[in-house]
Scaffold this active site. Sequence first.
Site, short mmCIF file in Angstrom:
data_model
loop_
_atom_site.label_atom_id
_atom_site.label_comp_id
_atom_site.label_asym_id
_atom_site.label_seq_id
_atom_site.Cartn_x
_atom_site.Cartn_y
_atom_site.Cartn_z
N THR A 173 6.03 5.34 -5.63
CA THR A 173 7.25 5.03 -6.40
C THR A 173 8.02 6.31 -6.74
O THR A 173 9.24 6.36 -6.62
CB THR A 173 6.88 4.29 -7.70
OG1 THR A 173 6.14 3.13 -7.33
CG2 THR A 173 8.11 3.89 -8.49
N HIS B 21 -0.46 7.64 -13.84
CA HIS B 21 -1.25 6.50 -13.37
C HIS B 21 -2.69 6.62 -13.83
O HIS B 21 -3.14 7.69 -14.24
CB HIS B 21 -1.21 6.41 -11.83
CG HIS B 21 0.06 5.83 -11.30
ND1 HIS B 21 1.17 6.60 -11.06
CD2 HIS B 21 0.40 4.55 -10.97
CE1 HIS B 21 2.15 5.82 -10.61
NE2 HIS B 21 1.71 4.58 -10.55
N HIS B 22 -3.42 5.54 -13.66
CA HIS B 22 -4.85 5.45 -14.01
C HIS B 22 -5.71 6.46 -13.24
O HIS B 22 -5.29 6.99 -12.22
CB HIS B 22 -5.35 4.02 -13.74
CG HIS B 22 -5.07 3.55 -12.34
ND1 HIS B 22 -5.93 3.79 -11.29
CD2 HIS B 22 -4.01 2.91 -11.80
CE1 HIS B 22 -5.43 3.28 -10.18
NE2 HIS B 22 -4.26 2.74 -10.47
N PHE C 242 6.75 -3.16 -6.16
CA PHE C 242 7.29 -4.51 -6.09
C PHE C 242 7.81 -5.02 -7.43
O PHE C 242 8.08 -6.20 -7.57
CB PHE C 242 6.25 -5.47 -5.50
CG PHE C 242 6.28 -5.48 -3.99
CD1 PHE C 242 7.20 -6.26 -3.31
CD2 PHE C 242 5.42 -4.68 -3.26
CE1 PHE C 242 7.26 -6.24 -1.92
CE2 PHE C 242 5.47 -4.66 -1.86
CZ PHE C 242 6.39 -5.45 -1.19
N LYS D 273 -6.39 6.33 -9.14
CA LYS D 273 -5.35 6.44 -8.09
C LYS D 273 -5.66 7.62 -7.19
O LYS D 273 -5.98 8.71 -7.66
CB LYS D 273 -3.96 6.57 -8.73
CG LYS D 273 -2.85 6.58 -7.68
CD LYS D 273 -1.51 6.22 -8.28
CE LYS D 273 -0.41 6.24 -7.22
NZ LYS D 273 -0.61 5.23 -6.18
N THR E 120 0.84 -1.20 0.00
CA THR E 120 0.00 0.00 0.00
C THR E 120 0.88 1.25 0.00
O THR E 120 1.96 1.26 0.59
CB THR E 120 -0.92 -0.02 1.24
OG1 THR E 120 -1.75 -1.17 1.15
CG2 THR E 120 -1.78 1.21 1.34
P1 NAD Z 1 -8.08 -0.50 -5.27
O1 NAD Z 1 -8.81 0.72 -4.84
O2 NAD Z 1 -8.44 -1.15 -6.56
O3 NAD Z 1 -8.19 -1.62 -4.12
C1 NAD Z 1 -8.14 -1.35 -2.74
C2 NAD Z 1 -9.03 -2.35 -2.03
O4 NAD Z 1 -8.90 -2.14 -0.61
C3 NAD Z 1 -10.52 -2.17 -2.38
O5 NAD Z 1 -11.10 -3.41 -2.75
C4 NAD Z 1 -11.13 -1.60 -1.09
O6 NAD Z 1 -12.48 -2.03 -0.87
C5 NAD Z 1 -10.19 -2.15 -0.03
N1 NAD Z 1 -10.18 -1.26 1.16
C6 NAD Z 1 -9.92 0.07 1.18
N2 NAD Z 1 -10.02 0.55 2.43
C7 NAD Z 1 -10.32 -0.51 3.21
C8 NAD Z 1 -10.55 -0.65 4.61
N3 NAD Z 1 -10.46 0.42 5.45
N4 NAD Z 1 -10.85 -1.88 5.10
C9 NAD Z 1 -10.94 -2.95 4.26
N5 NAD Z 1 -10.76 -2.87 2.93
C10 NAD Z 1 -10.44 -1.67 2.42
O7 NAD Z 1 -6.54 -0.09 -5.25
P2 NAD Z 1 -5.32 -0.84 -5.98
O8 NAD Z 1 -5.08 -0.22 -7.31
O9 NAD Z 1 -5.47 -2.31 -5.86
O10 NAD Z 1 -4.10 -0.33 -5.07
C11 NAD Z 1 -4.09 -0.60 -3.68
C12 NAD Z 1 -2.85 0.04 -3.05
O11 NAD Z 1 -1.68 -0.59 -3.58
C13 NAD Z 1 -2.70 1.53 -3.37
O12 NAD Z 1 -2.15 2.18 -2.24
C14 NAD Z 1 -1.70 1.55 -4.52
O13 NAD Z 1 -1.00 2.76 -4.62
C15 NAD Z 1 -0.81 0.41 -4.10
N6 NAD Z 1 -0.03 -0.20 -5.17
C16 NAD Z 1 1.22 -0.59 -4.84
C17 NAD Z 1 2.01 -1.26 -5.75
C18 NAD Z 1 3.36 -1.76 -5.32
O14 NAD Z 1 4.06 -2.41 -6.13
N7 NAD Z 1 3.76 -1.53 -4.06
C19 NAD Z 1 1.52 -1.55 -7.03
C20 NAD Z 1 0.20 -1.15 -7.35
C21 NAD Z 1 -0.56 -0.49 -6.40
#
Ligand code: NAD
Length: 256
Positions: A155, A144-145, A115, A148, A89
Amino acid sequence: MLRIGIVGLGGRMGHALWDCCQGMDGVKVVCGIDRNAETLPAGCTAETVADPELLKEIPDLFVDFSRPEASLKVLKFAVAHKLPVVLGTTGFSAAQKDEIRQASKAIPVVFAANFSVGVNVLLNLIAKTAAVLQDADLEIVEAHHRYKVDAPSGTALAMGEAAASARHVALKDVMVAGRNGDTGARQYGTIGFSSVRGGDIVGDHTAMFCCDGERLELKHIATSRQTFASGALRAARWVADKKPALYSLNDVLGLK
Ligand code: NAD
């Protein structure tokens, strides 16, 4: 068999992780944490609850791609049950990052804003370039999309941190994000950030080292979330038997 709990299972990254785990030997998704039960991956039978305290089956570790408030709740639960966490996250405040550091004294945590192995190489190249091209104006551009919610991306901030630490300065002292209006001339030594949001862009990052008479650009383009998912699962397998500490993807890849 490594029994994984996915935090954010109903999200974009949750789906990519679920897909990646299907057919992967030695890994099983046993549960999910998500406040939205409507968007789980098709065919998903893993118990999914809104709060880790409601879980009937406790996994061996959590892989978290959700939102900071959900991540911190899961970290607290993981500390109480001594479970490792792979944390993908982004968007944590400085105080929330302190909470992560604190939790990593009790459990192993792999924390990376990105990652992908390619981005990890990019971070190492940026550190080297920033040290050699000390006087270059560094501008970081990310795209990004449209969904976001945080900017600049985690990153992009990690890229800024890599350059700042190679130049022996704190990023917070040199960062300029989102210029607008009567900005005046660019100040020497600052690191600029620009964020583009639109469509379905998975993640583009460019570091522009701008000098007089030449410019060096280092660019990474992610074309699929599978790259983040497979990196996170590689981290999950690696961290399962590690001691409590805060680890990076460099540790996972044996680059440090
Ligand atoms: P997304 O919005 O599609 O998914 C997030 C999910 O978390 C949703 O299904 C939502 O319902 C759930 N959620 C949110 N708050 C919640 C809570 N309080 N309790 C329970 N569930 C909860 O987002 P995404 O595109 O999958 O990205 C998620 C995170 O990962 C973002 O912070 C994004 O920036 C990060 N990300 C990191 C990398 C990496 O390589 N580190 C890559 C892509 C995305």
